[in-house]
Write an enzyme that holds these catalytic residues in place. Structure first.
Site, PDB file in Angstrom:
ATOM      1  N   HIS A  48      -0.910   0.348  -9.691  1.00  0.00           N
ATOM      2  CA  HIS A  48      -1.573  -0.596  -8.782  1.00  0.00           C
ATOM      3  C   HIS A  48      -2.087  -1.829  -9.550  1.00  0.00           C
ATOM      4  O   HIS A  48      -3.290  -2.140  -9.540  1.00  0.00           O
ATOM      5  CB  HIS A  48      -2.733   0.097  -8.036  1.00  0.00           C
ATOM      6  N   ARG A  95       0.853  -1.188   0.000  1.00  0.00           N
ATOM      7  CA  ARG A  95       0.000   0.000   0.000  1.00  0.00           C
ATOM      8  C   ARG A  95       0.887   1.236   0.000  1.00  0.00           C
ATOM      9  O   ARG A  95       1.972   1.240   0.606  1.00  0.00           O
ATOM     10  CB  ARG A  95      -0.880   0.029   1.256  1.00  0.00           C
TER      11      ARG A  95
END
Ligand code: NDP
Ligand code: OXD
Length: 309
Positions: free
Chosen positions: A272, A224
């Site tokens: 991502h 993250r």
């Protein structure tokens, strides 16, 4: 059986088709603001707190990802007795292994350097780097971390791994807890972060920790964005301590156009995508978990809310 599905604007038709296929008996509806009709299960990614607030009627809340930080953000709105269940692998492990192996090999085999040479029509063989000096440190030894480690082991890299509880994994030097972190970092030439985002792991990739890596270390963050203190990484790349980074996740996504990372050629950016949720596999896993819950059996991937993963 009634299921409410949170639409976040991505692949709604594909999800509906996959859920119809894997759960033909279920009535799946797309949740709308103000909808309080009772339901058995919810399938969400980063839900609005209003979707889950007070919904003690649910038997479980399923995450459409491996990470649940976006669900736990709902905090007090999450019905306390309802289990939150994450995806366990569901086709993401092999993608993570590919992504990280590619990034490691690109740095280890100096492909970026050869690409630069090639652009200048320069024929310049270089001595290989020593594998024994290339210990790879993996932060997180869970479902995805272990897949990454297995893949890297096929290339015979020495491996360090760090987790909350000490683990016994063949060929891996295992470290755990705060007390194991310094030794883990100081011997890891490449640092891979595949931790869940929790109160304990937020900001773990900070100046203090990254500066304990050996000089010339390389960072791969596939977990993250909030694990990384972005300005600390930039400083360490600019002062030469860290050689570069492959970053798949960012504090703000999409990465803003004026972000300094876009200007730093030693940072490789991906949007991502290190491991993308596979819709058919995920719908099938959720269906199987629902079947087990309905039979009163245990399921894996139940989140411990205290720990945050
Ligand atoms: P798991 O829950 O299976 O594994 C988590 C690992 O992190 C465990 O080994 C755990 O230790 C360790 N850990 C957690 N907290 C700490 C801590 N405070 N100190 C030390 N170790 C800790 O998760 P997954 O492997 O399935 O997924 C990991 C993360 O990857 C997800 O949460 C998500 O954020 C990210 N992800 C990113 C994707 C992308 O495309 N970029 C795609 C999919 C996931 P222990 O084993 O001792 O409990
Ligand atoms: C996940 C992700 O957590 O895709 O599954 O980031």
């Amino acid at each position: 059986m009634k299921i409410i599905f949170q639409d976040n604007g991505n692949y709604l038709n594909e999800w509906m088709r996959a859920l119809k296929h894997s759960l033909p008996q279920a009535e799946v509806s797309v949740w709308q603001e103000g909808d309080h009709t009772p339901a058995d299960y919810a399938i969400v990614w980063k839900p609005l707190a209003a979707m889950l607030d007070g919904r003690a009627d649910l038997k479980a809340i399923f995450s459409r990802g491996a990470g649940v930080d976006g669900i736990l953000l709902s905090g007090a709105a999450l019905p306390p007795q309802v289990p939150v269940i994450r995806l366990t692998d569901a086709g993401m492990g092999v993608q993570m292994a590919e992504f990280v192996t590619h990034a490691v090999l690109r740095y280890f085999r100096q492909f970026d350097v050869f690409a630069e040479d090639s652009a200048l029509k320069k024929w310049q063989p270089r001595l290989p780097q020593k594998r024994e000096d290339f210990r790879i440190g993996v932060l997180g030894m869970g479902v995805l971390g272990q897949k990454i480690i297995h893949a890297l082991q096929t290339f015979e890299f020495p491996i360090n791994a760090w987790s909350r509880n000490s683990k016994n994994m063949e060929g891996v030097q295992s470290f755990s807890g705060e007390e194991g972190l310094a030794e883990f970092l100081s011997s890891s030439k490449v640092l891979v972060c595949i931790l869940p985002l929790t109160d304990e792991t937020r900001g773990i990739l900070n100046y203090k920790n990254l500066s304990q890596l050996p000089r010339g270390a390389y960072l791969i963050n596939v977990a993250r964005g909030a694990h990384l203190v972005e300005e600390d990484l930039l400083q360490l790349i600019q002062n030469g301590h860290v050689a570069g980074a492959a970053l798949d996740v960012f504090a703000q996504e999409p990465l803003p156009l004026d972000h300094a990372f876009w200007q730093e050629k030693r940072i490789t950016i991906t949007p991502h995508v290190a491991a993308v949720t596979m819709i058919d596999e995920s719908a099938e896993q959720i269906a199987q978990k629902i079947a087990r819950l309905e039979r009163g059996e245990s399921v894996d991937g139940i989140v411990n809310r205290q720990r945050g993963y």
